[in-house]
Structures are given as structure tokens and as C-alpha cells.
Design a protein around this motif. Structure first.
Motif, PDB file in Angstrom:
ATOM      1  N   GLU A  46       0.846  -1.195   0.000  1.00 57.90           N
ATOM      2  CA  GLU A  46       0.000   0.000   0.000  1.00 57.90           C
ATOM      3  C   GLU A  46       0.882   1.246   0.000  1.00 57.90           C
ATOM      4  N   TYR A  47       0.401   2.278  -0.663  1.00 58.51           N
ATOM      5  CA  TYR A  47       1.146   3.540  -0.728  1.00 58.51           C
ATOM      6  C   TYR A  47       0.299   4.609  -0.044  1.00 58.51           C
ATOM      7  N   VAL A  48       0.231   4.519   1.275  1.00 55.91           N
ATOM      8  CA  VAL A  48      -0.670   5.365   2.053  1.00 55.91           C
ATOM      9  C   VAL A  48      -0.005   6.649   2.527  1.00 55.91           C
ATOM     10  N   TYR A  49       1.326   6.706   2.506  1.00 52.24           N
ATOM     11  CA  TYR A  49       2.009   7.892   2.997  1.00 52.24           C
ATOM     12  C   TYR A  49       2.266   8.852   1.835  1.00 52.24           C
ATOM     13  N   PRO A  50       1.877  10.113   1.978  1.00 46.60           N
ATOM     14  CA  PRO A  50       1.965  11.052   0.855  1.00 46.60           C
ATOM     15  C   PRO A  50       3.410  11.340   0.454  1.00 46.60           C
ATOM     16  N   PRO A  51       3.618  11.752  -0.803  1.00 45.53           N
ATOM     17  CA  PRO A  51       4.982  12.019  -1.281  1.00 45.53           C
ATOM     18  C   PRO A  51       5.567  13.319  -0.755  1.00 45.53           C
ATOM     19  N   THR A  52       4.734  14.209  -0.219  1.00 47.25           N
ATOM     20  CA  THR A  52       5.221  15.490   0.290  1.00 47.25           C
ATOM     21  C   THR A  52       4.991  15.580   1.790  1.00 47.25           C
ATOM     22  N   PHE A  53       5.736  16.461   2.418  1.00 40.64           N
ATOM     23  CA  PHE A  53       5.653  16.656   3.865  1.00 40.64           C
ATOM     24  C   PHE A  53       4.712  17.819   4.151  1.00 40.64           C
ATOM     25  N   ASP A  54       3.652  17.559   4.889  1.00 39.07           N
ATOM     26  CA  ASP A  54       2.660  18.560   5.246  1.00 39.07           C
ATOM     27  C   ASP A  54       2.881  18.942   6.708  1.00 39.07           C
ATOM     28  N   GLN A  55       3.460  20.128   6.930  1.00 43.16           N
ATOM     29  CA  GLN A  55       3.783  20.542   8.292  1.00 43.16           C
ATOM     30  C   GLN A  55       2.539  20.643   9.171  1.00 43.16           C
ATOM     31  N   LEU A  56       1.479  21.246   8.649  1.00 44.24           N
ATOM     32  CA  LEU A  56       0.271  21.411   9.463  1.00 44.24           C
ATOM     33  C   LEU A  56      -0.365  20.067   9.792  1.00 44.24           C
ATOM     34  N   ALA A  57      -0.377  19.147   8.831  1.00 41.63           N
ATOM     35  CA  ALA A  57      -0.931  17.820   9.107  1.00 41.63           C
ATOM     36  C   ALA A  57      -0.136  17.124  10.203  1.00 41.63           C
ATOM     37  N   HIS A  58       1.181  17.315  10.205  1.00 44.05           N
ATOM     38  CA  HIS A  58       2.020  16.657  11.210  1.00 44.05           C
ATOM     39  C   HIS A  58       1.865  17.268  12.602  1.00 44.05           C
ATOM     40  N   PHE A  59       1.200  18.410  12.716  1.00 40.95           N
ATOM     41  CA  PHE A  59       0.871  18.918  14.043  1.00 40.95           C
ATOM     42  C   PHE A  59      -0.215  18.072  14.700  1.00 40.95           C
ATOM     43  N   SER A  60      -0.927  17.288  13.911  1.00 42.11           N
ATOM     44  CA  SER A  60      -2.026  16.486  14.426  1.00 42.11           C
ATOM     45  C   SER A  60      -1.713  14.998  14.447  1.00 42.11           C
ATOM     46  N   TYR A  61      -0.976  14.507  13.443  1.00 41.74           N
ATOM     47  CA  TYR A  61      -0.673  13.084  13.342  1.00 41.74           C
ATOM     48  C   TYR A  61       0.534  12.924  12.423  1.00 41.74           C
ATOM     49  N   SER A  62       1.134  11.752  12.448  1.00 38.87           N
ATOM     50  CA  SER A  62       2.322  11.508  11.629  1.00 38.87           C
ATOM     51  C   SER A  62       1.946  10.861  10.305  1.00 38.87           C
ATOM     52  N   GLU A  63       2.526  11.378   9.232  1.00 38.00           N
ATOM     53  CA  GLU A  63       2.412  10.775   7.909  1.00 38.00           C
ATOM     54  C   GLU A  63       3.766  10.246   7.436  1.00 38.00           C
ATOM     55  N   THR A  64       4.714  10.095   8.371  1.00 34.88           N
ATOM     56  CA  THR A  64       6.087   9.779   7.987  1.00 34.88           C
ATOM     57  C   THR A  64       6.672   8.711   8.904  1.00 34.88           C
ATOM     58  N   PRO A  65       6.779   7.458   8.472  1.00 34.36           N
ATOM     59  CA  PRO A  65       7.463   6.436   9.274  1.00 34.36           C
ATOM     60  C   PRO A  65       8.941   6.789   9.452  1.00 34.36           C
ATOM     61  N   ILE A  66       9.527   6.254  10.487  1.00 36.22           N
ATOM     62  CA  ILE A  66      10.903   6.609  10.814  1.00 36.22           C
ATOM     63  C   ILE A  66      11.883   6.200   9.718  1.00 36.22           C
ATOM     64  N   CYS A  67      11.559   5.130   8.966  1.00 33.04           N
ATOM     65  CA  CYS A  67      12.472   4.686   7.914  1.00 33.04           C
ATOM     66  C   CYS A  67      12.419   5.578   6.673  1.00 33.04           C
ATOM     67  N   SER A  68      11.566   6.619   6.692  1.00 33.65           N
ATOM     68  CA  SER A  68      11.492   7.567   5.579  1.00 33.65           C
ATOM     69  C   SER A  68      12.514   8.685   5.687  1.00 33.65           C
ATOM     70  N   LEU A  69      13.260   8.759   6.797  1.00 32.97           N
ATOM     71  CA  LEU A  69      14.005   9.971   7.124  1.00 32.97           C
ATOM     72  C   LEU A  69      15.512   9.770   7.164  1.00 32.97           C
ATOM     73  N   ALA A  70      16.233  10.793   6.721  1.00 32.73           N
ATOM     74  CA  ALA A  70      17.664  10.935   6.972  1.00 32.73           C
ATOM     75  C   ALA A  70      17.861  12.293   7.641  1.00 32.73           C
ATOM     76  N   LEU A  71      18.450  12.304   8.831  1.00 34.01           N
ATOM     77  CA  LEU A  71      18.586  13.518   9.627  1.00 34.01           C
ATOM     78  C   LEU A  71      20.040  13.982   9.635  1.00 34.01           C
ATOM     79  N   PRO A  72      20.297  15.281   9.393  1.00 34.31           N
ATOM     80  CA  PRO A  72      21.674  15.786   9.408  1.00 34.31           C
ATOM     81  C   PRO A  72      22.236  15.779  10.835  1.00 34.31           C
TER      82      PRO A  72
END
Length: 339
Positions: free
Chosen positions: A185-211
Motif C-alpha cells: 500500500e502507498y498510504v504515505y503522501p509524497p510530500t511533507f505537510d507541516q500542518l498535518a504533522h501537528f495532528s498526526y504523523s504521515e512519515t514512518p521513521i524509515c522515511s528519514l535521513a537527519l543531518p
């Protein structure tokens, strides 16, 4: 290596504010971390979190890292269990010749604390320019790190976000994925929505690379009081400072098991309590929003009376229906399928 296609690199919110104020980022160690050029060949530390109770899926996760096309990385397997479990995990990885990346360490994380503890231990042990994460039931596609590297070249100093696919799996009693129980399933959107993330997460931890340098400069770490939602919490806090650069390629698979994932195992009341903690932390401090987010808030159409117009319109419609004669109201409700 060609860079993956992605969104245009938008500057981080804090950096944009600094530029608007006419300040020199090099005057501060923290601000300088936002504009530090990404090395031509950025290095990564892949942190794999495990309790050692899912040996097969752990080897599969580690094997997916051994298959990476981007080779400038090391791996830290953070084992949050008793010392003998960490020793067993290390022995199993050593015995699986060729299944693990060439450069890896097994890190014993002492018992106690929440599931967040091994993430911070891995961060403290990391040496790469960027840190990224897998749980022992996640799988990285061969392009996982290569896509992050391309994003880092396009947006130095920012969080790099790729897409994660999700698939239901049947799990063993220990939560180890056994067999797929449905399509990808492709349930996580391709773009990062800052306002949406104030309410819930759309980004699993394996989606991220942090500097890593920016995280260290701003003292950004996972909140070890949280038993769930820890990745969402750090992402929101870090994104307000660093910004997020999105790449639309799918680079990892989140295997959502029927009995082993944190959101299923956690008591629902406990889950909501953690979510409330995250939202309260967001609400407790000022932050800078980008232009599009500010416009979305401006378009929310709050009316006089203290509520959004959509809710007020719903109340007005209900009152209007209530004022109609009974037989007419019943016919109208039946034709519109209203209660």
C-alpha cells in the motif's frame, strides 16, 4: 550518480527568518550547521533498533542494508535487551557471512527505559553526516541511501524525506513478520505537510535521513519519556528548525504486522496519552511557518462566534430542518438520506 528527482529545495524556516533579519549564520554554531555544505559523498549511519526477539526479520533488515547501492555508510545495531542477547545478535550477524554490511557495530543498550532509548544510543554512537533508521521488521530498498544522498546534495542541512510503502503481514507470537497478508500500500503522501504533522504523523521513521551536525548543534534528541510517537515528536520539532526536503521515490517497506507493531500492542488510552504529550509540546512554544502554511491557516474561514464556518453552517442547516413541518422534514430527510 544522478540525483533523484524531487521537490525544489525550500530553505529551512529558521534559516529564512535569519536571512530576513539580516544576520550572519556563521556567527552562531547552531545557525552555521544549517548552511554547512553537504560533502560530495555524504556518509550515513544506519541505526537498526531491535530487542533481539525477531532474529529472522532482523537478518532480513540487515541484509537489505548490505544490498545498498550507496556504499558510504556504517551500521549500528542497537540491541535494547540483556547483555547475553546483544552477544547472541552479534554472533548471529558474524555467522551470516555476506548478509551484513562490511562496516557494522552491535551496540548493547542497557535494559530499562522506553523503546526510544536505543534510538538515542544509536545517535550518540553515530559517525556519519546523516543518520537514518530501520526497525528490525522494516526493509530498505537498494536505493534507500542513494536517494537520501541525492536529496542531501539538493538541500544541505535539511531533513531528507523519501516515501515508505506499507504492507500487512501475519506475525508470530513475538511479532516477527511471517507472510504477507495483503498487497503493498502507498498510504504515505509524497510530500511533507507541516500542518498535518501537528495532528498526526504521515512519515514512518524509515522515511528519514537527519543531518547529524544540525541535530547535535540544536540538542535535538528523541524524548525518552514517550513509549510511542517518539519519531513523530522528533520530526516535528526538528522540521520547525531545519526544514524538510522531499524526494518522491519509494525507498523502504514498513511491514505492518497483525500483532507486533507498537500502535497495535500499546493500550489505546496509552497511545492517545503519548499523542497528547506531543501536541502539548508543539503548543508550548512559538514557531515559524512557511508562506503556504500561513495561507492555509488564513483560508480556514473561522467566523465570528468562535468556530469554523463549516461547523457553523452544519448547525444552521440542522436548525433550519428542525423548523420545517414534520411531514415535509421527514420526506426531505428520506430523500437526502439524513438522520
Amino acid at each position: 550518480m544522478g540525483r533523484p528527482a524531487g521537490e525544489g529545495a525550500a530553505p529551512a524556516s529558521l534559516l529564512r527568518l535569519v536571512q530576513m533579519l539580516g544576520l550572519d549564520p556563521q556567527e552562531s554554531e547552531q545557525l552555521a550547521a544549517l548552511v554547512t555544505p553537504t560533502p560530495p559523498l555524504p556518509t550515513f549511519t544506519a541505526i537498526v533498533r531491535t530487542q533481539g526477539h525477531r532474529p529472522r526479520s532482523l537478518l532480513e533488515a540487515v541484509g537489505s542494508l548490505a544490498a545498498q547501492t550507496w556504499t558510504h555508510f556504517d551500521m549500528v545495531v542497537a540491541v535494547h535487551e540483556a547483555p547475553h542477547v546483544a552477544a547472541r545478535v552479534e554472533s548471529e550477524l558474524n555467522a551470516a557471512a555476506g548478509a551484513a554490511p562490511a562496516d557494522y557495530r552491535v551496540l548493547h543498550v542497557s535494559e530499562g527505559g522506553t523503546r526510544t532509548k536505543p534510538l538515542n544510543a544509536g545517535l550518540d554512537a553515530a559517525e556519519g553526516d546523516y543518520v537514518c533508521f530501520l526497525d528490525d521488521d522494516d526493509l530498505a530498498e537498494p536505493n534507500w541511501l542513494a536517494v537520501f544522498a541525492g536529496g542531501a546534495a539538493d538541500a544541505p542541512g535539511q531533513i531528507i524525506r523519501a516515501r515508505t510503502a506499507r504492507q500487512p503481514w501475519l506475525a508470530s507470537d513475538t511479532g516477527e513478520p511471517q507472510t504477507p497478508a495483503g498487497p503493498v500500500e502507498y498510504v504515505y503522501p509524497p510530500t511533507f505537510d507541516q500542518l498535518a504533522h501537528f495532528s498526526y504523523s504521515e512519515t514512518p521513521i524509515c522515511s528519514l535521513a537527519l543531518p547529524r551536525a544540525a541535530l547535535n548543534s540544536f540538542g535535538l534528541r528523541f524524548d525518552e519519556e514517550l513509549t510511542v510517537c517518539e519519531d513523530w515528536d522528533l520530526l516535528v520539532r526538528a522540521s520547525l528548525v531545519l526544514g524538510v526536503h522531499c524526494v518522491a521515490e519509494v525507498t523502504s517497506l514498513y511491514r505492518r504486522s497483525n500483532g507486533g507493531n507498537s500502535e497495535i500492542k500499546a493500550n489505546r488510552q496509552y497511545w492517545h496519552r503519548n499523542r497528547t504529550q506531543v501536541i502539548e509540546k508543539i503548543a508550548s512554544q512559538p514557531f515559524v511557518l512557511d508562506g503556504p502554511s500561513a495561507r492555509r491557516l488564513a483560508d480556514a474561514h473561522f467566523d465570528y462566534g468562535g468556530g469554523p464556518s463549516e461547523r457553523l453552517e452544519h448547525i444552521s442547516t440542522r436548525d433550519l430542518l428542525a423548523a420545517l413541518p414534520g411531514r415535509l422534514r421527514a420526506r426531505l430527510a428520506k430523500s437526502l438520506r439524513l438522520r
